[in-house]
Every structure is written in C-alpha cells, then in structure tokens.
Design an enzyme around this catalytic site. Structure first.
Site, mmCIF file in Angstrom:
data_model
loop_
_atom_site.group_PDB
_atom_site.id
_atom_site.type_symbol
_atom_site.label_atom_id
_atom_site.label_comp_id
_atom_site.label_asym_id
_atom_site.label_seq_id
_atom_site.Cartn_x
_atom_site.Cartn_y
_atom_site.Cartn_z
ATOM 1 N N LYS A 147 -123.768 36.090 81.565
ATOM 2 C CA LYS A 147 -123.702 34.640 81.336
ATOM 3 C C LYS A 147 -125.103 34.039 81.453
ATOM 4 O O LYS A 147 -126.007 34.664 82.014
ATOM 5 C CB LYS A 147 -122.763 34.003 82.366
ATOM 6 C CG LYS A 147 -123.222 34.163 83.815
ATOM 7 C CD LYS A 147 -122.143 33.737 84.797
ATOM 8 C CE LYS A 147 -122.619 33.932 86.240
ATOM 9 N NZ LYS A 147 -121.537 33.700 87.213
ATOM 10 N N TYR A 207 -150.769 15.214 91.776
ATOM 11 C CA TYR A 207 -150.033 13.941 91.826
ATOM 12 C C TYR A 207 -149.778 13.502 93.262
ATOM 13 O O TYR A 207 -149.424 14.318 94.119
ATOM 14 C CB TYR A 207 -148.680 14.076 91.123
ATOM 15 C CG TYR A 207 -148.758 14.067 89.627
ATOM 16 C CD1 TYR A 207 -149.268 12.973 88.929
ATOM 17 C CD2 TYR A 207 -148.296 15.155 88.894
ATOM 18 C CE1 TYR A 207 -149.317 12.968 87.542
ATOM 19 C CE2 TYR A 207 -148.340 15.166 87.511
ATOM 20 C CZ TYR A 207 -148.858 14.063 86.841
ATOM 21 O OH TYR A 207 -148.902 14.071 85.482
HETATM 22 C C1 LIG Z 1 -121.580 34.887 88.062
HETATM 23 C C2 LIG Z 1 -120.351 35.642 88.422
HETATM 24 C C3 LIG Z 1 -120.414 37.004 88.789
HETATM 25 C C4 LIG Z 1 -121.708 37.735 89.022
HETATM 26 O O1 LIG Z 1 -122.214 37.402 90.305
HETATM 27 P P1 LIG Z 1 -123.545 38.034 90.924
HETATM 28 O O2 LIG Z 1 -123.591 37.476 92.293
HETATM 29 O O3 LIG Z 1 -124.679 37.606 90.072
HETATM 30 O O4 LIG Z 1 -123.395 39.518 90.921
HETATM 31 C C5 LIG Z 1 -119.215 37.683 88.963
HETATM 32 N N1 LIG Z 1 -118.019 37.045 88.818
HETATM 33 C C6 LIG Z 1 -117.929 35.729 88.509
HETATM 34 C C7 LIG Z 1 -116.594 35.090 88.395
HETATM 35 C C8 LIG Z 1 -119.083 34.988 88.319
HETATM 36 O O5 LIG Z 1 -118.979 33.669 88.035
#
Ligand SMILES: *Cc1c(COP(=O)(O)O)cnc(C)c1O
Length: 363
Positions: A36, A256
């Site tokens: 993702k 800044y």
């Molecule tokens: C993002 C996600 C993962 C992966 O998690 P990590 O901590 O990056 O290994 C697994 N399952 C779900 C439902 C997620 O949203």
C-alpha cells in the site's frame, strides 16, 4: 545522476533478503507483502515485481486505485491482489474488472459484493475486528455468518484476517487477547487462509503466523519492534546534495524565525532537501543527517527546500559537492525517525515526489 536533487536509492536485493528473512521468522508460512501507499514510497510496481520473483503470490494494497495500478503492472502474473478498503459503494465493477479481492469489513460490504456475483462465486476476504476498533466485522457478526452460510451465498471466502493493535510491544497483553479471538474466528472458516500478523506480529511468537503473514515495514528495512534491527537489511537510502557551505559567526542565527543562534564560529552545510522532500519539520529539533563519517545535527528550522546542518567538526578538506545521507546504511531509518519524533513508516511515506527514485539490483 543529477546532483541537484535529493535521491532515493532502493536496493531491491536487500528487499529480497528481507523477504526471505521473514519467511524464516514465520517458519515458512506464506509471506504476503503489503505494498500500500506505493510500497511505503518505494515503488509498488518495482517492489512487487521483485517479490514475485522471490516467490510472493499474494499482495495487499489499501485502495482500489492502488490495486488497479498493480494489476495492470503484474500483467500475465496471476497474483492475488487484496484491497484492505474492501467493497466501497460503487467499487464493485472496478474490483471485478481488475480481478481484485476486497477485504470485506462490514455486513454492508458483504451485501454489496454479493450483489456483483452473477457467475462463478466471487472471491472475498473477511476482516474480523479483534480489538483494534478500526475496520472489520464484529466477532458476533462473524459467528452469525458462520451459522448462516446463506448470508455469504455467491461468495468464496478465501481469506480471514485481523490486525493487531499493539504488535510492536511483544509484552502487551492485548496481543494474546486478539490472538485468541482470531483463533476462534478462523476456526469458523477453516477453508480460508488465516492471516493476523504484520511485521511486528510475527516476532511476538510463531503462533501468530497462522497461514500467512502480512509484512510491510520490515520488508522495507524498518525495525518492527526495536529488537531486531540487525535482521533486516537497509532497502532505502535518502541522500541530498550540499548546495553551499557557509561560516556563521557567534550571535548570528540560522534559518526562519532565527530559531538557532550560534554560540561559536560554525561551519554550516546547506543541503538541498526540505519538508517538500520528506525531511519533516519536526526534525528541526533533534534531527540528524550522516556526513563525513558522523552524524551532523540539523540547525534551526527545516524549510521547504533546504536544511542546514552543523559540519563545524568536519575537516575543511572535505569535498562539499558531496551527498549527505538523510537515512540509509549509516543512519538507520529508525534512528532518523526518532530524530524527527515519528515512525519509520511516516518517514518513508512522506518522501516527496521531487526526490528521484533509483532502483538497483545486482542479483
Ligand atoms: C499496513 C498494514 C499491514 C502491514 O503492517 P507493517 O507494520 O508495515 O508490517 C498489515 N496489515 C494491515 C491490515 C495493514 O493495514
């Protein structure tokens, strides 16, 4: 390579090594990469292609549109692509067209996906909420569905999932509670593949691995628990060029707001990376980069395109056209995240589109 922009180097061999490490930690159960958010900023297509070569056959994305892009890129490769968001209103035809499997999170979503079934059973995953209270069917709903299979007519439930809230704290009692609930739920859907653990989950104990683990951050070199950093190889290295070196006299300020005031004569490197590129403003206090064999503190406020760092202690003979490491083999992703008061996850996904990405592989 152009030297006036930040660049993100992505080592696909290290990614492959991390995949096999996870295979070992999970005692050989299926490793289903979570790609993702463009594989946490590292390029979902390149990452998935390489992990397919290494043996991965199931991939998770969050959004329908991410799934469509990945399906297109996978071409003839018959990967299972699951979408965490499930079947949102109006998404049915697109999910079907791209042969994506929705992770169904509610009775409404189940009804919506069933309405699309007009031929052979439609494949689906069920997400059961075991305590996180984010997405998912309740335990009662899962039990009801198991009792009344007609409620799932037209669907083939291939997967049952849940997600851990506190996996990065192996001693947290909530893990065992969630695991027990998940065990109860998956017992009701024995034909489905059971998946509970994210990166950190698989380290709690092998009993969290079930049929499939769903790692994201550990594939990309992040340390899931604070205990296993040496196990995972560095995948992502973010570098930026030094654009100018200046001398700052005691009493002068930098950046800044004049937030930083020099108390001694200093040499300051202005590097061509800022919060538009992924150095968070929260790194203004406590952030570091790696240069000339040492960590160099960020001075004053990180700005959109530029960040000032203290190189007073670096011998003057250094070549200032050099690149500075924002994170990578010398300054770990987790150390850089700590310096910005955030997580490795956020640091990776915030790397801006202005940073050029280079994927390399040797094997
Ligand atoms: C993002 C996600 C993962 C992966 O998690 P990590 O901590 O990056 O290994 C697994 N399952 C779900 C439902 C997620 O949203």
């Amino acid at each position: 390579m152009p030297v006036d922009t930040p660049r993100l180097l992505i080592n696909l061999d290290a990614l492959a090594a991390n995949y096999h490490t996870l295979k070992g930690v999970g005692m050989g159960v299926e490793v289903a990469p979570v790609v993702k958010a463009d594989a946490y900023g590292l390029g979902a297509v390149k990452v998935s292609e390489r992990l397919w070569e290494e043996g991965a056959r199931t991939f998770y994305v969050a959004r329908l549109s991410e799934g469509e892009v990945l399906r297109e890129a996978m071409g003839a490769r018959q990967a299972d692509i699951l979408v965490f968001d499930g079947a949102a209103p109006g998404s049915g035809p697109r999910l079907k067209a791209a042969n994506l499997v929705p992770v169904l999170n509610s009775l409404e979503q189940i009804a919506r996906w069933r309405a699309e079934a007009d031929g052979p059973p439609l494949r689906a995953a069920l997400h059961v909420d075991t305590g996180m209270n984010r997405l998912g069917l309740t335990m009662d709903e899962i039990a009801m569905l198991a009792r009344r299979p007609a409620e799932l007519a037209g669907l083939e439930v291939g997967w049952i999932l849940s997600h851990l809230a506190c996996a990065d704290e192996p001693g947290n009692l909530m893990n065992a509670v969630q695991r027990q609930k998940f065990d109860d739920a998956r017992f009701l859907f024995r034909q489905a593949r059971a998946s509970l653990a994210n990166s950190a989950g698989v380290f709690i104990s092998p009993t969290y691995a079930f049929d499939q683990i769903r790692p994201g951050i550990s594939l990309y070199g992040g340390d899931p628990t604070g205990l296993h950093s040496a196990r995972f190889e560095t995948v992502a290295t973010l570098e930026a060029p030094i654009l100018q070196v200046r001398r700052v006299a005691p009493g002068e300020t930098i950046g800044y707001g004049g937030d930083f005031k020099a108390r001694r004569p200093m040499r300051v490197a202005i590097i061509g990376i800022g919060y538009a590129d992924g150095v968070l403003r929260s790194a203004s206090k406590g952030g570091r980069v790696w240069y000339a064999d040492g960590p160099r503190p960020v001075l004053g406020q990180v700005s959109m395109d530029l960040t000032a760092v203290d190189i007073t202690d670096v011998p003057e003979t250094e070549d200032f056209g050099d690149m500075v490491e924002v994170f990578g083999p010398n300054l770990s992703l987790d150390a850089a995240a700590a310096g910005a008061g955030t997580s490795a996850y956020e640091l990776l996904v915030r790397i801006g589109s202005r940073s050029e990405r280079y994927w390399k592989r040797f094997s």
